[in-house]
Design a protein around this motif. Structure first.
Motif, PDB file in Angstrom:
ATOM      1  N   UNK A   1      59.564  39.405  42.013  1.00  0.00           N
ATOM      2  CA  UNK A   1      59.736  38.319  41.058  1.00  0.00           C
ATOM      3  C   UNK A   1      58.934  37.113  41.549  1.00  0.00           C
ATOM      4  N   UNK A   2      57.913  36.713  40.780  1.00  0.00           N
ATOM      5  CA  UNK A   2      57.021  35.636  41.192  1.00  0.00           C
ATOM      6  C   UNK A   2      55.775  36.105  41.915  1.00  0.00           C
ATOM      7  N   UNK A   3      55.598  37.397  42.043  1.00  0.00           N
ATOM      8  CA  UNK A   3      54.411  37.981  42.700  1.00  0.00           C
ATOM      9  C   UNK A   3      53.164  37.642  41.887  1.00  0.00           C
ATOM     10  N   UNK A   4      52.094  37.233  42.563  1.00  0.00           N
ATOM     11  CA  UNK A   4      50.870  36.803  41.861  1.00  0.00           C
ATOM     12  C   UNK A   4      49.694  37.735  42.138  1.00  0.00           C
ATOM     13  N   UNK A   5      48.898  37.938  41.098  1.00  0.00           N
ATOM     14  CA  UNK A   5      47.716  38.793  41.169  1.00  0.00           C
ATOM     15  C   UNK A   5      46.510  38.008  40.669  1.00  0.00           C
TER      16      UNK A   5
ATOM     17  N   UNK B   1      39.691  29.267  35.439  1.00  0.00           N
ATOM     18  CA  UNK B   1      40.884  29.973  35.901  1.00  0.00           C
ATOM     19  C   UNK B   1      41.857  30.063  34.735  1.00  0.00           C
ATOM     20  N   UNK B   2      42.253  31.274  34.398  1.00  0.00           N
ATOM     21  CA  UNK B   2      43.221  31.490  33.315  1.00  0.00           C
ATOM     22  C   UNK B   2      44.500  32.035  33.926  1.00  0.00           C
ATOM     23  N   UNK B   3      45.592  31.305  33.712  1.00  0.00           N
ATOM     24  CA  UNK B   3      46.873  31.665  34.317  1.00  0.00           C
ATOM     25  C   UNK B   3      47.861  32.110  33.251  1.00  0.00           C
ATOM     26  N   UNK B   4      48.538  33.228  33.510  1.00  0.00           N
ATOM     27  CA  UNK B   4      49.549  33.751  32.605  1.00  0.00           C
ATOM     28  C   UNK B   4      50.751  34.224  33.409  1.00  0.00           C
ATOM     29  N   UNK B   5      51.923  34.130  32.801  1.00  0.00           N
ATOM     30  CA  UNK B   5      53.145  34.668  33.374  1.00  0.00           C
ATOM     31  C   UNK B   5      53.657  35.780  32.469  1.00  0.00           C
ATOM     32  N   UNK B   6      53.885  36.954  33.056  1.00  0.00           N
ATOM     33  CA  UNK B   6      54.337  38.115  32.299  1.00  0.00           C
ATOM     34  C   UNK B   6      55.732  38.516  32.765  1.00  0.00           C
ATOM     35  N   UNK B   7      56.614  38.799  31.812  1.00  0.00           N
ATOM     36  CA  UNK B   7      58.005  39.140  32.127  1.00  0.00           C
ATOM     37  C   UNK B   7      58.268  40.629  31.892  1.00  0.00           C
TER      38      UNK B   7
END
Length: 393
Positions: free
Chosen positions: A147-151, A132-138
């Motif tokens: 804001x905080x929506x996950x895909x 599992x690779x997790x990233x946060x994009x702004x």
């Protein structure tokens, strides 16, 4: 095909001769030296015989693939450790070519064994070693409600390669465990035919997300790589595959878009058919897919082949905030350690795995959920991506 096979065998033979220098430095046992070459010659001879015989021998393609896999397993450790011998030779060049250092040869052999064990793991367990690779994009213009929506993104399932339902189920469970708001699949559900999905529909129908599941087609989904009895049969296969997406609960986007609503605000989800460079199909029509959308709406694009981003979507009139792709599999072979990333696929694709940015636009290339061709994954593990969208404040 024949030319590529001969080039591979020639490269393998050259690397083999070079690696042999470490063997003769460490031992003068005639049996070890003979066995070293006998194994290689038997593998090469077997591949040539099977290739020439073609369909005249039953299961020849399966045996050819098996021998190629064994040969590749032996070639990779030698190829990756050869630079150590080359570095030693550069130093020997300035020292009058003295005998090889036994400790260098021991190091080469140790590294080769370590690489071989990694290859064996990749060919046995690596094909289902899900990461599992997790990233946060702004984004400056992301609607506040998102804001905080996950895909969660998965790609390149290639279900026709699967044999172990228990292991595949682990990947499905892991994807669901992320509890993302939206689940997106970016193409290549099958290797060739819709019938490959018959025993897997119920399993992949288990994938869930509260804001829906969406998908697009990849280059393999069109059935272009096998011979059909008629054009009608090929068309029927594609229509059946489209129905399979529906039966799994996915909305298949074919050069079209949909809007995701949340708390009175919306973002657009765009999906194009496959569009690739170097002879791949170019069915994708981004202009058509975005025609009905407001110009300033936040857009997430699903496009199977990352070359579409370089050649089309990056310069699209309508701003595409985030593009999700797959296709490359990271070549199912590579090295990713401490931020360093390398795979032979990078010499063919500018964007081939992970996150890329151009100004305020992002591209993420998923390494793939399944495998195809090579019956495993070596260092380039199967991937489940989780992206969190955040407002840039």
């Amino acid at each position: 095909m024949a030319r590529r096979l001969l080039l591979f065998l020639l490269l393998f033979f050259v690397v083999d001769i070079y690696f042999y220098q470490a063997i003769i430095t460490l031992t003068d046992d005639i049996y070890i030296r003979v066995a070293y070459w006998l194994i290689d010659l038997l593998l090469i001879a077997g591949m040539i015989v099977l290739f020439v015989a073609g369909r005249r021998l039953q299961h020849s393609q399966r045996w050819l693939t098996g021998l190629f896999t064994v040969l590749l397993s032996l070639a990779i450790p030698k190829l990756l450790t050869a630079p150590v011998l080359l570095l030693e030779d550069l130093t020997r060049l300035f020292r009058g070519f003295p005998p090889r250092n036994i400790y260098v040869s021991e190091l080469v052999l140790f590294l080769a064994i370590a690489v071989l064990l990694t290859v064996i793991f990749g060919l046995t367990r690596g094909r289902h070693f899900y990461k599992v690779r997790k990233l946060t994009l702004h984004f400056a213009d992301l609607p506040a409600a998102f804001d905080g929506f996950t895909i969660t993104q998965i790609s390149d399932i290639h279900v026709g390669s699967f044999t172990n339902q228990k292991e595949v189920q682990k990947g499905i469970n892991l994807a669901n465990a992320q509890q993302s708001d939206l689940l997106l699949f970016t193409g290549d559900l099958v290797n060739h035919a819709a019938s490959e999905m018959d025993r897997w529909i119920s399993a992949f129908a288990q994938l869930q997300a509260p804001y829906g599941k969406y998908s697009v087609l990849g280059n393999h989904d069109y059935g272009d790589y096998i011979q059909w009895e008629s054009q009608t049969a090929k068309i029927a296969n594609l229509e059946r595959l489209k129905m399979v997406h529906k039966e799994m609960g996915f909305r298949l986007l074919l050069n079209e878009s949909d809007q995701i609503e949340k708390e009175g605000e919306s973002i657009a989800l765009v999906g194009v058919e496959n569009w690739g460079k170097n002879g791949f199909q170019q069915y994708g029509d981004l202009r058509k897919a975005t025609a009905s959308l407001p110009t300033n709406i936040f857009k997430v694009l699903m496009s199977h082949d990352p070359s579409h981003w370089d050649l089309v979507s990056e310069d699209q009139e309508q701003h595409i905030h985030l593009t999700l792709a797959g296709h490359t599999h990271g070549m199912q072979f590579g090295i990713e350690l401490f931020g360093f990333k390398w795979s032979p696929i990078q010499y063919f694709y500018k964007r081939w795995a992970g996150l890329y940015q151009s100004g305020s636009k992002y591209l993420y290339v998923n390494r793939g959920f399944g495998y195809h061709g090579l019956k495993g994954r070596i260092g380039m593990w199967p991937e489940i991506t989780v992206l969190t969208l955040k407002q840039r404040r």
